[in-house]
Design a protein around this motif. Structure first.
Motif, PDB file in Angstrom:
ATOM      1  N   LYS A  40     -40.415 -13.612  -5.363  1.00 53.27           N
ATOM      2  CA  LYS A  40     -39.403 -12.874  -6.117  1.00 53.27           C
ATOM      3  C   LYS A  40     -38.717 -11.817  -5.245  1.00 53.27           C
ATOM      4  O   LYS A  40     -37.507 -11.645  -5.280  1.00 53.27           O
ATOM      5  N   HIS A  41     -39.572 -11.166  -4.396  1.00 54.69           N
ATOM      6  CA  HIS A  41     -39.076 -10.105  -3.517  1.00 54.69           C
ATOM      7  C   HIS A  41     -38.055 -10.670  -2.519  1.00 54.69           C
ATOM      8  O   HIS A  41     -36.980 -10.115  -2.328  1.00 54.69           O
ATOM      9  N   THR A  42     -38.402 -11.816  -1.885  1.00 54.13           N
ATOM     10  CA  THR A  42     -37.519 -12.461  -0.919  1.00 54.13           C
ATOM     11  C   THR A  42     -36.177 -12.800  -1.570  1.00 54.13           C
ATOM     12  O   THR A  42     -35.115 -12.590  -0.999  1.00 54.13           O
ATOM     13  N   THR A  43     -36.261 -13.315  -2.781  1.00 54.08           N
ATOM     14  CA  THR A  43     -35.041 -13.680  -3.492  1.00 54.08           C
ATOM     15  C   THR A  43     -34.132 -12.471  -3.674  1.00 54.08           C
ATOM     16  O   THR A  43     -32.922 -12.545  -3.466  1.00 54.08           O
ATOM     17  N   LEU A  44     -34.757 -11.347  -4.016  1.00 55.25           N
ATOM     18  CA  LEU A  44     -33.984 -10.114  -4.223  1.00 55.25           C
ATOM     19  C   LEU A  44     -33.255  -9.711  -2.947  1.00 55.25           C
ATOM     20  O   LEU A  44     -32.065  -9.407  -2.962  1.00 55.25           O
ATOM     21  N   VAL A  45     -33.969  -9.755  -1.792  1.00 53.51           N
ATOM     22  CA  VAL A  45     -33.359  -9.411  -0.512  1.00 53.51           C
ATOM     23  C   VAL A  45     -32.198 -10.365  -0.204  1.00 53.51           C
ATOM     24  O   VAL A  45     -31.107  -9.945   0.170  1.00 53.51           O
ATOM     25  N   ARG A  46     -32.449 -11.653  -0.396  1.00 55.72           N
ATOM     26  CA  ARG A  46     -31.399 -12.651  -0.120  1.00 55.72           C
ATOM     27  C   ARG A  46     -30.174 -12.414  -0.999  1.00 55.72           C
ATOM     28  O   ARG A  46     -29.049 -12.498  -0.546  1.00 55.72           O
ATOM     29  N   ASP A  47     -30.464 -12.138  -2.291  1.00 56.05           N
ATOM     30  CA  ASP A  47     -29.348 -11.896  -3.217  1.00 56.05           C
ATOM     31  C   ASP A  47     -28.505 -10.719  -2.752  1.00 56.05           C
ATOM     32  O   ASP A  47     -27.275 -10.792  -2.698  1.00 56.05           O
ATOM     33  N   THR A  48     -29.210  -9.631  -2.388  1.00 53.23           N
ATOM     34  CA  THR A  48     -28.497  -8.437  -1.954  1.00 53.23           C
ATOM     35  C   THR A  48     -27.653  -8.746  -0.723  1.00 53.23           C
ATOM     36  O   THR A  48     -26.470  -8.373  -0.636  1.00 53.23           O
ATOM     37  N   LEU A  49     -28.281  -9.449   0.240  1.00 51.29           N
ATOM     38  CA  LEU A  49     -27.571  -9.815   1.467  1.00 51.29           C
ATOM     39  C   LEU A  49     -26.325 -10.626   1.148  1.00 51.29           C
ATOM     40  O   LEU A  49     -25.236 -10.387   1.683  1.00 51.29           O
ATOM     41  N   LEU A  50     -26.506 -11.603   0.256  1.00 49.68           N
ATOM     42  CA  LEU A  50     -25.394 -12.482  -0.110  1.00 49.68           C
ATOM     43  C   LEU A  50     -24.249 -11.689  -0.732  1.00 49.68           C
ATOM     44  O   LEU A  50     -23.090 -11.831  -0.360  1.00 49.68           O
ATOM     45  N   ILE A  51     -24.623 -10.798  -1.638  1.00 49.64           N
ATOM     46  CA  ILE A  51     -23.597 -10.002  -2.323  1.00 49.64           C
ATOM     47  C   ILE A  51     -22.850  -9.128  -1.322  1.00 49.64           C
ATOM     48  O   ILE A  51     -21.619  -9.072  -1.318  1.00 49.64           O
ATOM     49  N   ARG A  70     -27.512 -14.810  -9.693  1.00 52.59           N
ATOM     50  CA  ARG A  70     -26.945 -15.066  -8.369  1.00 52.59           C
ATOM     51  C   ARG A  70     -25.715 -15.971  -8.490  1.00 52.59           C
ATOM     52  O   ARG A  70     -24.678 -15.719  -7.916  1.00 52.59           O
ATOM     53  N   ARG A  71     -25.885 -17.008  -9.272  1.00 49.40           N
ATOM     54  CA  ARG A  71     -24.753 -17.940  -9.472  1.00 49.40           C
ATOM     55  C   ARG A  71     -23.548 -17.226 -10.074  1.00 49.40           C
ATOM     56  O   ARG A  71     -22.421 -17.446  -9.700  1.00 49.40           O
ATOM     57  N   ALA A  72     -23.860 -16.367 -11.019  1.00 47.22           N
ATOM     58  CA  ALA A  72     -22.786 -15.636 -11.691  1.00 47.22           C
ATOM     59  C   ALA A  72     -22.032 -14.753 -10.694  1.00 47.22           C
ATOM     60  O   ALA A  72     -20.799 -14.686 -10.710  1.00 47.22           O
ATOM     61  N   MET A 102     -33.711 -10.496 -10.534  1.00 46.68           N
ATOM     62  CA  MET A 102     -32.600 -11.253  -9.928  1.00 46.68           C
ATOM     63  C   MET A 102     -32.830 -12.747 -10.097  1.00 46.68           C
ATOM     64  O   MET A 102     -33.467 -13.398  -9.256  1.00 46.68           O
ATOM     65  N   SER A 103     -32.380 -13.242 -11.153  1.00 48.40           N
ATOM     66  CA  SER A 103     -32.609 -14.662 -11.403  1.00 48.40           C
ATOM     67  C   SER A 103     -31.568 -15.499 -10.689  1.00 48.40           C
ATOM     68  O   SER A 103     -30.540 -14.999 -10.224  1.00 48.40           O
ATOM     69  N   LEU A 104     -31.872 -16.748 -10.601  1.00 50.59           N
ATOM     70  CA  LEU A 104     -30.939 -17.703  -9.992  1.00 50.59           C
ATOM     71  C   LEU A 104     -29.623 -17.702 -10.762  1.00 50.59           C
ATOM     72  O   LEU A 104     -28.541 -17.815 -10.198  1.00 50.59           O
ATOM     73  N   ALA A 153     -18.206 -15.041  -9.578  1.00 48.62           N
ATOM     74  CA  ALA A 153     -17.284 -13.917  -9.782  1.00 48.62           C
ATOM     75  C   ALA A 153     -16.523 -13.604  -8.498  1.00 48.62           C
ATOM     76  O   ALA A 153     -15.297 -13.417  -8.500  1.00 48.62           O
ATOM     77  N   VAL A 154     -17.277 -13.565  -7.366  1.00 51.32           N
ATOM     78  CA  VAL A 154     -16.635 -13.247  -6.086  1.00 51.32           C
ATOM     79  C   VAL A 154     -15.622 -14.321  -5.718  1.00 51.32           C
ATOM     80  O   VAL A 154     -14.508 -14.033  -5.287  1.00 51.32           O
ATOM     81  N   LEU A 155     -16.015 -15.585  -5.892  1.00 55.15           N
ATOM     82  CA  LEU A 155     -15.093 -16.676  -5.580  1.00 55.15           C
ATOM     83  C   LEU A 155     -13.821 -16.586  -6.418  1.00 55.15           C
ATOM     84  O   LEU A 155     -12.718 -16.770  -5.918  1.00 55.15           O
TER      85      LEU A 155
END
Lengths: 344, 122
Positions: free
Chosen positions: B4-15, A6-8, A1-3, A12-14
């Motif tokens: 990296k793990h924290t980022t994954l959790v945050r990403d999932t939460l955000l999505i 995440r931006r993408a 899960m790269s930055l 997309a959602v926006l």
């Protein structure tokens, strides 16, 4: 899960949300111009353009309409005289006396009013002035009252076009009965609105609406080809609409709109007086007429308000392209076949 | 690794959060557009009358040959003078584009999201 991912996702959602919101908002936006006048026919007049024309063009057209309305307001005013012209007030004042020289336009109006009186079996009659004057005074008193039947019956003896001499070639009008008077209230606004519309049409103007205190005359359609949507108030609940109508290139006039009432001892009376009973007409909460000619619509709206539904329907059906909508006091609706109202 | 793990959790939460907002918005917006829905009565492809889907009541249409009932944002045919009465058996409709057709009487009752913007009031 790269930055970057995440931006993408955020992007997309926006984009998705933006698309959603955009798809729900109205995309058709025509710049609408409008100008309001307060000095004509004791009511609010509004001219609006949905033609997508420029400010300058609109103001030129609005000024021309204003000038024309002013002319008709002066001609048909029965309460004031104006320097340099003889109007209906002059004609009424000179009742029983000399013939009054008037503008040719006023003769045309009187001839039209006479035709309308015949067409409506006398239910729309501008010669009813003697009776309407009594009602006008009664409504306008500090404590509104009902005129006595003796007074009304006396006044009704001075009603009728027989009392009016119309000399077309000499351009004169003369009321032969000194107690007779003319009151164009049931026709004047619609007639003036139609004259204003005809003037605009002659200059190839389209996409305009002339609204004289609820006498609506629209010319053509909006610039995008869509009709205007007119709401007819629910007389039992004036904050709500009973129906909406789509109208284009025609007029819509409503009699018995809820503002036009006065109250005596807790009872509400409409402004429209039935010639047969000499009393306010109470058959309907409101009657709307939809047809091309605004003068005809105005005359018919008054007449239908004073007629039974059956007689009114027969009259409307005998005419081409005239639609009507009757709303009863209990809120029930009746309307002519071709009318497709949106019932709310 | 931990970062990296924290980022994954945050990403999932955000999505998940954004998706939830999207879904909620979708319902809010759809609810709003439903308020402006209409029941349109067509006779031989010509619009004869239109009722707000919010105006509960029983209405005679087609000169009394058919009758509809509007209740709680739905509409159904309750009477038809035709022999088959198929239209009555169809029951309630409520969504944009749905329709009830009474073939013998050439009547279509359809639900449509409409524009209720009013230009003038009389």
């Amino acid at each position: 899960m790269s930055l970057r991912f995440r931006r993408a996702v955020i992007l997309a959602v926006l984009l998705f949300l933006t698309f959603l919101i955009a798809s729900c908002s109205k995309t058709k936006e025509i710049a609408v111009h409008s100008e309001v006048f307060y000095s004509y026919f004791d009511t609010v007049s509004e001219i609006s353009s949905y033609a997508g024309d420029s400010d300058a063009v609109f103001h030129e057209n609005a000024a021309a309409v204003s000038e024309l309305l002013d002319h008709w307001h002066r001609m048909l005013d029965i309460y004031h005289e104006y320097e340099g012209i003889n109007n209906l007030c002059t004609v009424n004042k000179c009742a029983g006396g000399e013939a009054v020289k008037v503008d040719r336009d006023l003769i045309d109006f009187i001839l039209y009013a006479k035709d309308m009186c015949v067409l409506t079996y006398g239910e729309m009659d501008i010669s009813l002035g003697a009776v309407l004057r009594l009602w006008h005074d009664a409504r306008g008193a500090d404590v509104p009252y009902l005129p006595s039947m003796e007074e009304l019956e006396e006044a009704s003896r001075h009603v009728g076009f027989d009392n009016l001499e119309i000399d077309v070639s000499a351009c004169t009008l003369r009321l032969t009965d000194s107690s007779a008077s003319l009151d164009p209230g049931a026709l004047g606004k619609g007639y003036a609105a139609e004259k204003a519309a005809q003037m605009l049409i002659s200059q190839n103007v389209t996409g305009y609406v002339i609204n004289l205190g609820g006498n609506i005359r629209c010319i053509g359609t909006k610039a995008d080809g869509s009709p205007w949507i007119t709401g007819i108030r629910d007389p039992g609940n004036p904050e709500k609409l009973a129906v909406t109508l789509k109208i284009s290139d025609c007029s819509c006039v409503t009699s018995g709109g809820y503002e036009r009432y006065f109250t005596v001892d807790g009872t509400r009376y409409p402004h429209i007086i039935d010639k047969d009973t000499l009393m306010p007409a109470t058959g309907f909460a409101s009657v709307s007429v939809i047809c091309k000619d605004s003068a005809l619509a105005d005359a018919l709206a008054t007449a239908l308000f004073c007629m039974s539904y059956e007689d009114g329907l027969a009259l409307v059906s005998s005419l081409d392209n005239v639609q009507a909508l009757w709303i009863s006091d209990d809120g029930s609706l009746r309307y002519t076949k071709e009318l497709a109202p949106v019932i709310l | 690794m931990n970062r990296k793990h924290t980022t994954l959790v945050r990403d999932t939460l955000l999505i998940i959060t954004l998706l939830l907002i999207g879904i909620i918005l979708l319902f809010v917006l759809r609810g709003r557009s439903n308020e402006g829905s209409y029941v349109i009565i067509m006779y031989q492809n010509e619009e004869k009358a239109r009722f707000s889907l919010a105006s509960d009541g029983i209405y005679n249409i087609n000169n009394g040959k058919n009758r509809i009932e509007i209740l709680g944002g739905k509409v159904r045919m309750t009477y038809a003078d035709c022999p088959d009465e198929l239209c009555i058996r169809q029951g309630w409709i409520e969504y944009d584009g749905q329709s009830i057709i009474c073939l013998p009487n050439k009547i279509t009752v359809m639900v449509s999201g409409g524009d209720s913007l009013v230009d003038f009031v009389l």
